[in-house]
Scaffold this motif. Structure first.
Motif, mmCIF file in Angstrom:
data_model
loop_
_atom_site.group_PDB
_atom_site.id
_atom_site.type_symbol
_atom_site.label_atom_id
_atom_site.label_comp_id
_atom_site.label_asym_id
_atom_site.label_seq_id
_atom_site.Cartn_x
_atom_site.Cartn_y
_atom_site.Cartn_z
ATOM 1 N N GLU A 104 24.992 51.277 48.431
ATOM 2 C CA GLU A 104 23.819 50.675 47.337
ATOM 3 C C GLU A 104 24.634 49.662 47.428
ATOM 4 O OE1 GLU A 104 22.936 51.671 43.030
ATOM 5 O OE2 GLU A 104 23.989 52.731 44.371
ATOM 6 N N ARG A 105 23.574 47.832 47.210
ATOM 7 C CA ARG A 105 24.794 47.474 46.829
ATOM 8 C C ARG A 105 24.485 47.088 44.969
ATOM 9 N NH1 ARG A 105 25.530 43.743 51.174
ATOM 10 N NH2 ARG A 105 24.038 44.938 52.971
ATOM 11 N N ARG A 106 25.994 46.655 44.927
ATOM 12 C CA ARG A 106 26.176 46.026 43.228
ATOM 13 C C ARG A 106 26.819 44.978 43.055
ATOM 14 N NH1 ARG A 106 28.771 52.398 40.412
ATOM 15 N NH2 ARG A 106 26.312 53.399 41.779
ATOM 16 N N PRO A 107 26.199 44.267 42.741
ATOM 17 C CA PRO A 107 26.997 42.707 42.661
ATOM 18 C C PRO A 107 28.207 42.707 42.093
ATOM 19 C CG PRO A 107 24.676 42.364 43.421
ATOM 20 C CD PRO A 107 24.734 44.380 42.769
ATOM 21 N N LEU A 108 27.715 43.373 40.874
ATOM 22 C CA LEU A 108 28.727 43.040 39.449
ATOM 23 C C LEU A 108 30.255 43.848 39.617
ATOM 24 C CD1 LEU A 108 29.480 41.854 36.726
ATOM 25 C CD2 LEU A 108 27.698 44.821 35.794
ATOM 26 N N GLY A 109 29.884 44.772 40.217
ATOM 27 C CA GLY A 109 30.888 45.872 41.141
ATOM 28 C C GLY A 109 32.101 45.056 41.704
ATOM 29 N N ALA A 110 30.703 44.678 43.380
ATOM 30 C CA ALA A 110 31.920 43.419 44.386
ATOM 31 C C ALA A 110 32.323 42.063 43.514
ATOM 32 C CB ALA A 110 30.911 43.132 45.119
ATOM 33 N N LEU A 111 31.746 41.327 42.606
ATOM 34 C CA LEU A 111 32.136 40.524 42.156
ATOM 35 C C LEU A 111 33.886 40.537 40.814
ATOM 36 C CD1 LEU A 111 31.973 37.796 41.001
ATOM 37 C CD2 LEU A 111 30.729 38.750 39.500
ATOM 38 N N LEU A 112 33.890 42.204 40.372
ATOM 39 C CA LEU A 112 34.570 42.401 39.711
ATOM 40 C C LEU A 112 35.812 42.854 40.529
ATOM 41 C CD1 LEU A 112 35.905 43.355 36.969
ATOM 42 C CD2 LEU A 112 34.583 46.079 36.904
ATOM 43 N N ALA A 113 35.285 43.525 41.411
ATOM 44 C CA ALA A 113 36.782 43.612 42.434
ATOM 45 C C ALA A 113 37.210 43.110 43.030
ATOM 46 C CB ALA A 113 36.008 44.037 44.161
ATOM 47 N N HIS A 114 36.401 41.372 43.586
ATOM 48 C CA HIS A 114 37.343 40.468 44.169
ATOM 49 C C HIS A 114 38.264 39.815 43.106
ATOM 50 C CE1 HIS A 114 34.452 40.940 47.377
ATOM 51 N NE2 HIS A 114 34.812 40.115 47.951
ATOM 52 N N PHE A 115 37.111 39.737 42.137
ATOM 53 C CA PHE A 115 38.458 39.088 40.707
ATOM 54 C C PHE A 115 39.359 39.299 40.590
ATOM 55 C CE2 PHE A 115 39.586 39.083 36.006
ATOM 56 C CZ PHE A 115 39.787 37.761 36.249
ATOM 57 N N ILE A 116 38.948 40.921 40.607
ATOM 58 C CA ILE A 116 41.151 41.578 40.618
ATOM 59 C C ILE A 116 42.146 40.919 41.753
ATOM 60 C CG2 ILE A 116 41.794 43.927 40.582
ATOM 61 C CD1 ILE A 116 39.394 44.964 38.793
ATOM 62 N N LEU A 117 41.141 41.508 42.748
ATOM 63 C CA LEU A 117 42.132 41.697 44.082
ATOM 64 C C LEU A 117 42.564 39.629 44.441
ATOM 65 C CD1 LEU A 117 42.103 42.169 47.292
ATOM 66 C CD2 LEU A 117 40.568 40.968 47.824
ATOM 67 N N ILE A 118 41.796 38.977 43.769
ATOM 68 C CA ILE A 118 42.055 37.772 44.008
ATOM 69 C C ILE A 118 43.593 37.376 42.445
ATOM 70 C CG2 ILE A 118 41.779 35.545 43.034
ATOM 71 C CD1 ILE A 118 38.572 35.205 44.012
ATOM 72 N N VAL A 119 43.481 38.450 41.078
ATOM 73 C CA VAL A 119 44.060 38.172 40.249
ATOM 74 C C VAL A 119 45.504 38.145 41.004
ATOM 75 C CG1 VAL A 119 44.870 38.942 38.095
ATOM 76 C CG2 VAL A 119 42.596 37.752 38.453
ATOM 77 N N GLY A 120 45.505 39.826 41.645
ATOM 78 C CA GLY A 120 46.956 40.394 42.806
ATOM 79 C C GLY A 120 47.175 39.080 43.263
ATOM 80 N N ILE A 121 46.511 38.663 44.274
ATOM 81 C CA ILE A 121 47.199 38.540 45.050
ATOM 82 C C ILE A 121 47.803 36.901 44.163
ATOM 83 C CG2 ILE A 121 46.533 36.371 46.656
ATOM 84 C CD1 ILE A 121 44.433 37.587 47.384
ATOM 85 N N VAL A 122 47.565 36.244 43.175
ATOM 86 C CA VAL A 122 48.235 34.732 42.139
ATOM 87 C C VAL A 122 49.253 35.899 41.967
ATOM 88 C CG1 VAL A 122 47.523 33.458 40.352
ATOM 89 C CG2 VAL A 122 46.008 34.159 42.158
ATOM 90 N N ILE A 123 49.355 36.798 41.036
ATOM 91 C CA ILE A 123 50.474 37.291 40.594
ATOM 92 C C ILE A 123 51.514 37.483 41.599
ATOM 93 C CG2 ILE A 123 51.200 39.636 38.949
ATOM 94 C CD1 ILE A 123 48.976 39.476 37.797
ATOM 95 N N VAL A 124 51.406 37.977 42.505
ATOM 96 C CA VAL A 124 52.152 38.532 43.895
ATOM 97 C C VAL A 124 52.509 37.071 44.859
ATOM 98 C CG1 VAL A 124 52.673 39.467 46.032
ATOM 99 C CG2 VAL A 124 51.243 40.629 44.239
ATOM 100 N N ALA A 125 52.104 36.038 44.769
ATOM 101 C CA ALA A 125 51.717 35.007 45.157
ATOM 102 C C ALA A 125 52.925 34.018 44.726
ATOM 103 C CB ALA A 125 50.626 34.577 46.569
ATOM 104 N N PHE A 126 52.350 34.042 43.797
ATOM 105 C CA PHE A 126 52.915 32.725 42.309
ATOM 106 C C PHE A 126 53.998 32.507 42.300
ATOM 107 C CE2 PHE A 126 54.402 30.907 38.229
ATOM 108 C CZ PHE A 126 53.813 29.563 38.180
ATOM 109 N N PRO A 127 55.096 33.708 42.656
ATOM 110 C CA PRO A 127 56.974 33.232 42.268
ATOM 111 C C PRO A 127 57.366 33.253 43.153
ATOM 112 C CG PRO A 127 56.322 35.640 41.261
ATOM 113 C CD PRO A 127 55.029 34.746 42.060
ATOM 114 N N ILE A 128 56.504 33.657 44.543
ATOM 115 C CA ILE A 128 56.951 32.163 45.783
ATOM 116 C C ILE A 128 56.529 31.299 46.467
ATOM 117 C CG2 ILE A 128 56.480 32.711 49.031
ATOM 118 C CD1 ILE A 128 55.795 35.421 47.737
#
Length: 281
Positions: A3-27
């Protein structure tokens, strides 16, 4: 059917991007600081874009560490590489042989010895630091690669993981090897070792980073600046007075110190993931 859930996929990608930014910003922030001058770093707010002193800082990093008893960063990186490789390889060799003996050999007290090994998980280096240090002193191993690596080579965790994997080896495979005339070491070399490659790769990545980032034990066991690791060298470069600290060189050396473990993770990522997720060989 998926089942395709565009809103769920968008939220998952947003959380992933925020996590990457938090981890990568100090570096990224460290990299930016490594391209600036000390005055620019000390004058807030520090710029968020790289400066124009990249070549100057990274070129000077190798000469700038001369303030640590005349030892260059190349020597510190070499020491750290030797320590990390020795600890990772030593832990794997000792652990895989220990697990092999526990699983495939029958001898009195087999499980007792296994649980004695496993209990050492509750005794990290910090707990047994004094007796271990005394042994190293008595053996004359201060300021040596052996003293830096030998006390850190035993690993109850790696032994346990190899044991659990060896227990999944079918008895029929062991019997077939015995019928073919394979002795214990040939069985280990020709059958167990190839089956364990992914496990070895996954453990190597973890143990290499563990050895690369060691601080307390190298700090205690080295008096000679020539035997310092890169972590100890960085700490010695930091003065209690900010004005006396060459922060631009420290940041450049910090980036250089992060490159080897990052390279190991990147180049061994496929094996690392396989070793963690595969349950059937």
């Amino acid at each position: 059917m998926i089942e395709r859930r565009p809103l769920g996929a968008l939220l998952a990608h947003f959380i992933l991007i925020v996590g990457i930014v938090i981890v990568a910003f100090p570096i990224y922030y460290t990299f930016v600081a490594s391209t600036l001058t000390t005055q620019q770093i000390m004058a807030p707010p520090m710029p968020l874009v790289p400066g124009g002193h990249f070549i100057e800082n990274y070129g000077g990093a190798f000469a700038g560490v001369a303030t640590i008893g005349g030892v260059g960063v190349d020597r510190l990186l070499l020491n750290t590489l030797v320590v990390a490789l020795a600890i990772a390889c030593g832990k794997i060799v000792i652990s895989i042989l220990s697990a092999f003996a526990i699983v495939f050999f029958s001898f009195p007290g087999r499980m007792f010895f296994f649980w004695m090994i496993f209990i050492t998980l509750m005794l990290p280096v910090e707990v047994r630091i004094l007796p271990t240090y005394q042994v190293i002193v008595d053996l004359g191993l201060i300021d040596t690669y052996t003293g830096l690596t030998l006390p850190l080579m035993a690993s109850a965790t790696a032994t346990f993981l190899f044991r659990q994997f060896f227990l999944t080896i079918p008895d029929e495979l062991v019997e077939a090897a015995r019928i073919d005339g394979a002795g214990p070491m040939r069985f280990f070399r020709d059958i167990l070792l190839p089956l364990s490659y992914t496990n070895i790769a996954a453990l190597f990545v973890i143990l290499f980073i563990y050895g690369w980032t060691q601080y307390l034990w190298p700090l205690l066991i080295t008096n000679d600046n020539n035997m310092n690791t890169i972590i100890i060298g960085l700490r010695k470069m930091i003065s209690f007075v900010d004005a006396d600290t060459q922060w631009n060189l420290i940041m450049a050396i910090t980036i250089l110190a992060m490159l080897p473990p990052i390279a190991v993770v990147v180049f061994m990522q496929r094996w690392f993931v396989k070793g963690l997720v595969e349950t059937e060989k």
